[in-house]
Write an enzyme that holds these catalytic residues in place. Sequence first.
Site, PDB file in Angstrom:
ATOM      1  N   HIS A  19       0.838  -1.207   0.000  1.00  0.00           N
ATOM      2  CA  HIS A  19       0.000   0.000   0.000  1.00  0.00           C
ATOM      3  C   HIS A  19       0.871   1.254   0.000  1.00  0.00           C
ATOM      4  O   HIS A  19       1.233   1.779   1.048  1.00  0.00           O
ATOM      5  CB  HIS A  19      -0.941  -0.005   1.222  1.00  0.00           C
ATOM      6  CG  HIS A  19      -2.080   0.958   1.066  1.00  0.00           C
ATOM      7  ND1 HIS A  19      -3.360   0.669   1.492  1.00  0.00           N
ATOM      8  CD2 HIS A  19      -2.142   2.193   0.537  1.00  0.00           C
ATOM      9  CE1 HIS A  19      -4.158   1.698   1.215  1.00  0.00           C
ATOM     10  NE2 HIS A  19      -3.434   2.636   0.645  1.00  0.00           N
ATOM     11  N   HIS A  61       1.465   5.148  -2.001  1.00  0.00           N
ATOM     12  CA  HIS A  61       1.027   6.182  -2.942  1.00  0.00           C
ATOM     13  C   HIS A  61       2.275   6.818  -3.550  1.00  0.00           C
ATOM     14  O   HIS A  61       3.005   7.521  -2.885  1.00  0.00           O
ATOM     15  CB  HIS A  61       0.175   7.231  -2.230  1.00  0.00           C
ATOM     16  CG  HIS A  61      -1.124   6.680  -1.726  1.00  0.00           C
ATOM     17  ND1 HIS A  61      -2.263   6.623  -2.495  1.00  0.00           N
ATOM     18  CD2 HIS A  61      -1.454   6.121  -0.529  1.00  0.00           C
ATOM     19  CE1 HIS A  61      -3.241   6.070  -1.801  1.00  0.00           C
ATOM     20  NE2 HIS A  61      -2.780   5.750  -0.596  1.00  0.00           N
ATOM     21  N   ARG A  92       2.125   8.790  -6.228  1.00  0.00           N
ATOM     22  CA  ARG A  92       1.699  10.132  -6.683  1.00  0.00           C
ATOM     23  C   ARG A  92       1.969  10.443  -8.155  1.00  0.00           C
ATOM     24  O   ARG A  92       1.663  11.537  -8.612  1.00  0.00           O
ATOM     25  CB  ARG A  92       2.339  11.237  -5.842  1.00  0.00           C
ATOM     26  CG  ARG A  92       1.987  11.158  -4.355  1.00  0.00           C
ATOM     27  CD  ARG A  92       0.561  11.574  -4.092  1.00  0.00           C
ATOM     28  NE  ARG A  92       0.245  11.569  -2.673  1.00  0.00           N
ATOM     29  CZ  ARG A  92      -0.793  10.922  -2.139  1.00  0.00           C
ATOM     30  NH1 ARG A  92      -1.623  10.229  -2.904  1.00  0.00           N
ATOM     31  NH2 ARG A  92      -1.021  10.979  -0.854  1.00  0.00           N
ATOM     32  N   ASN A 108      -4.846   6.086  -7.205  1.00  0.00           N
ATOM     33  CA  ASN A 108      -5.543   7.383  -7.095  1.00  0.00           C
ATOM     34  C   ASN A 108      -4.633   8.535  -7.496  1.00  0.00           C
ATOM     35  O   ASN A 108      -4.415   9.486  -6.752  1.00  0.00           O
ATOM     36  CB  ASN A 108      -6.109   7.599  -5.685  1.00  0.00           C
ATOM     37  CG  ASN A 108      -5.024   7.627  -4.617  1.00  0.00           C
ATOM     38  OD1 ASN A 108      -3.940   7.093  -4.814  1.00  0.00           O
ATOM     39  ND2 ASN A 108      -5.324   8.249  -3.488  1.00  0.00           N
ATOM     40  N   ASP A 167      -8.910   2.924  -3.787  1.00  0.00           N
ATOM     41  CA  ASP A 167      -8.361   3.468  -2.532  1.00  0.00           C
ATOM     42  C   ASP A 167      -8.406   4.987  -2.467  1.00  0.00           C
ATOM     43  O   ASP A 167      -8.095   5.672  -3.437  1.00  0.00           O
ATOM     44  CB  ASP A 167      -6.911   3.013  -2.334  1.00  0.00           C
ATOM     45  CG  ASP A 167      -6.354   3.519  -1.010  1.00  0.00           C
ATOM     46  OD1 ASP A 167      -7.053   3.392   0.006  1.00  0.00           O
ATOM     47  OD2 ASP A 167      -5.232   4.041  -0.998  1.00  0.00           O
ATOM     48  N   HIS A 169      -5.979  -1.021   5.264  1.00  0.00           N
ATOM     49  CA  HIS A 169      -5.829  -0.264   6.526  1.00  0.00           C
ATOM     50  C   HIS A 169      -6.956  -0.446   7.546  1.00  0.00           C
ATOM     51  O   HIS A 169      -7.701   0.495   7.838  1.00  0.00           O
ATOM     52  CB  HIS A 169      -5.598   1.223   6.249  1.00  0.00           C
ATOM     53  CG  HIS A 169      -6.398   1.816   5.108  1.00  0.00           C
ATOM     54  ND1 HIS A 169      -7.760   1.657   4.979  1.00  0.00           N
ATOM     55  CD2 HIS A 169      -5.997   2.574   4.053  1.00  0.00           C
ATOM     56  CE1 HIS A 169      -8.161   2.299   3.896  1.00  0.00           C
ATOM     57  NE2 HIS A 169      -7.112   2.855   3.319  1.00  0.00           N
ATOM     58  N   ASP A 211       0.657   2.433   3.785  1.00  0.00           N
ATOM     59  CA  ASP A 211      -0.207   3.506   3.284  1.00  0.00           C
ATOM     60  C   ASP A 211       0.607   4.805   3.186  1.00  0.00           C
ATOM     61  O   ASP A 211       0.124   5.881   3.538  1.00  0.00           O
ATOM     62  CB  ASP A 211      -1.455   3.695   4.155  1.00  0.00           C
ATOM     63  CG  ASP A 211      -2.506   4.562   3.447  1.00  0.00           C
ATOM     64  OD1 ASP A 211      -2.278   4.965   2.289  1.00  0.00           O
ATOM     65  OD2 ASP A 211      -3.553   4.832   4.068  1.00  0.00           O
ATOM     66  N   HIS A 229       2.575  14.169   0.944  1.00  0.00           N
ATOM     67  CA  HIS A 229       1.884  15.424   0.656  1.00  0.00           C
ATOM     68  C   HIS A 229       2.873  16.570   0.764  1.00  0.00           C
ATOM     69  O   HIS A 229       3.778  16.540   1.593  1.00  0.00           O
ATOM     70  CB  HIS A 229       0.732  15.665   1.634  1.00  0.00           C
ATOM     71  CG  HIS A 229      -0.437  14.761   1.408  1.00  0.00           C
ATOM     72  ND1 HIS A 229      -1.239  14.861   0.294  1.00  0.00           N
ATOM     73  CD2 HIS A 229      -0.929  13.746   2.147  1.00  0.00           C
ATOM     74  CE1 HIS A 229      -2.177  13.930   0.357  1.00  0.00           C
ATOM     75  NE2 HIS A 229      -2.013  13.237   1.474  1.00  0.00           N
TER      76      HIS A 229
END
Lengths: 432, 333
Positions: A65, A67, A69, A99, A157, A237, A310, A314
Amino acid sequence: MPETRDILIKNGRLIDPASLTDKKADVLLSGGKVAKIGSRLPAVHGAEVIDAAGKIVCPGLIDMHVHCRQPGHEEEETIATASAAAVAGGFATIVAMPNTHPVLDNEAAIEYVIRLAKQAGLARVLPAGAITKGREGKELAEMGSMLSAGAVAFTDDGDGVASSSVMQRALQYAGMFKATIMQHCQDPDLGSKGVMNSGAVAVRLGLAGVPAVSEEIMLQRDLSLLAHAGGRYHVQHVSTAGSVRMIRAAKARGLAVTAEATPHHLLLTEAACSSYDPNYKMAPPLRTVEDVQAVREGVADGAIDSVATDHAPHAAEEKELEFALAPNGIIALECALGLYVKALLETGLMNWPALIARMTSGPAAALGKSLGSLAVGATADVTIIDPEMRYTVDIASWRSKSRNCPYNGWPLTAKAVCTIVEGQVKYRATAG
Amino acid sequence: MSTPRASAKNQQRPVNITGTTALEGFVWTRRHLLGLDDLSSQEILAILDTAESFREVSTRSIKKVPALRGKVVANLFFEDSTRTRMSFTLAASRLSADVLEFSAKGSSVAKGETLRDTARNIEAMGVDTMVIRHSQSGAPHLLAQCLKTSVVNAGDGQHEHPTQGLLDIFTIRQRLGSIAGKRVAIVGDIAHSRVARSNIFGLRKLGAEVVCVGPPTLVPGAMRTLGAEICHSLDEVLPHVDVINMLRIQFERIGSNLFPSVREYARLYGLNAERLAKARPDVLVMHPGPINRGLELTSDVADGKNSAILQQVANGLAIRMAVLFLVNQGSQA
């Protein structure tokens, strides 16, 4: 393919949960495969020798899991920086969430991620495709085409698939390919304005809550659909004690369900939100002490078969906003192992072989991939861990592009010192 | 107590409040006022006592003291407000501070500038105290972490409205003599009310009992964790309380199914003369304003002898003078 030098890993403690192995042994990697395992393997001409005395030698860790980006938010992370962070954390394989912008919901997008991962040449990046087009929860995305392009599983997700009929069809359709549907369980209606766990802390802080039941209601529905429609289902999660109980019961009934837990749901509670620091804002949110305990026990007894970060990068300016306006998620790839050790080993709930299973054979089985084992003939993904290494988390030194992480300054124990992917050393801790 | 004027001469030292024996030797150290949840009972009493001494200023012909002369107070209001804003502005000018006014409707994000940037730009003009009203819970806490100025919370989202809580408590003490042992009902949308939270935190610390009254959709069970009791019937509560604090009905809550209609709400939780007759004859009726006349309060109750509503507003000025004065003496983060 560049010529790969053979690698002989000597004197380590070999832990391979897939073959129930935990013994002192040498491992010879050749041609991208595990060539030999045995005690005191003889030197091989031209082979690099790694002395793993006092270290754990295990299958390359898998984080299912992450991200990355890319495409869309390259200022936060790229496939290359996520891969670099992954191997530095001991992860040979990561699963990239879809995502992105645009969403990974077609074969071209999947091929793009795989191409960038090959260019980066660090971790193995397995893209997950979206369950529905644009992650809108309405029409199924072309799962068959994405699978042939290299997608490993499917998830919307970030959002759960809210429509029961779409979820039923997704399970049936993906089931035809034996592909896993991974669900972010959160009812979009109940607690839709919530930004942290419902309960005493949210009431004190005047923040809108997401109740535990919002997760459990979707999980309960999905388990009913799974019993009816078949397929393979994975709970992302897991955050509540109720969810852990439901998953345990579903496994006992023989349903094809797997689950993962994150470091933050194993270590942090809703109380951390009291400072309004957006680094404690997650979806699903940090829950209560009882939930943390239940999730830990779930991982320990195998109701939850995987741990996964996860990892959600950011930009700093986004995480400096007012709590309710800041985005969800934190990064953890580069310190995850130490966090799992703190939550699960230092508490006496598990031992090293069991923890390594949750990071290797567990996720491999959930994804239906023949990774995560160190048998002769297996892909030569190997992680060497120093289980005694003490260090302080220093996010300034990280390879990830983002810095949204609440663990900075935490003292942790255990770190990957070498990460080998398909027989090539992709990360080596600098001596010191 | 040492007068604010005397302390203002030497602003490097924390003000020493010795007005009451309970506070003998107490020294105010806080640089910010973010909420009553953070304060000790001693600190709350220190503000009330300081406000008491400032109340006298409003009775003078020249209603000004030089306590904050040369200081700059910026009012940052990201949300509509009439009385709180005017009250802070007047309080600052009575202390001889210069006042900067800033208004922005909607969130800072909608404006394209982050809250942090907006505040730091204003800080760069040489501001000493930032008074902030914002629709997001925790916005003042964010500023307190990134600014060097004092930060005073003038209402943050659904979290706290500490000066309102203080002026309510001040009014109760003024009318009833003390806080400890008094029983206070807060009626209405407790879940979404910053006024309710600040009242609960402050009143509980000073030893009052608080009962929250409203339907379960507006008064969740978790409020008990703040030390308040919960009752869903106003009629049951009325005979046994010393104070009834009526919150304003937020009409937008109907859309979220928190109550079905204004009519039904008024029937269950509105305070009219007939209902008030069930309460003790000297019960204090309070409201943070603005009132929806005829809904949560009928006019005869709002303007009647039990009402303390205008007194609350007058006391708000003294409380805000006290808060602005004290945070400017505080040294601690």
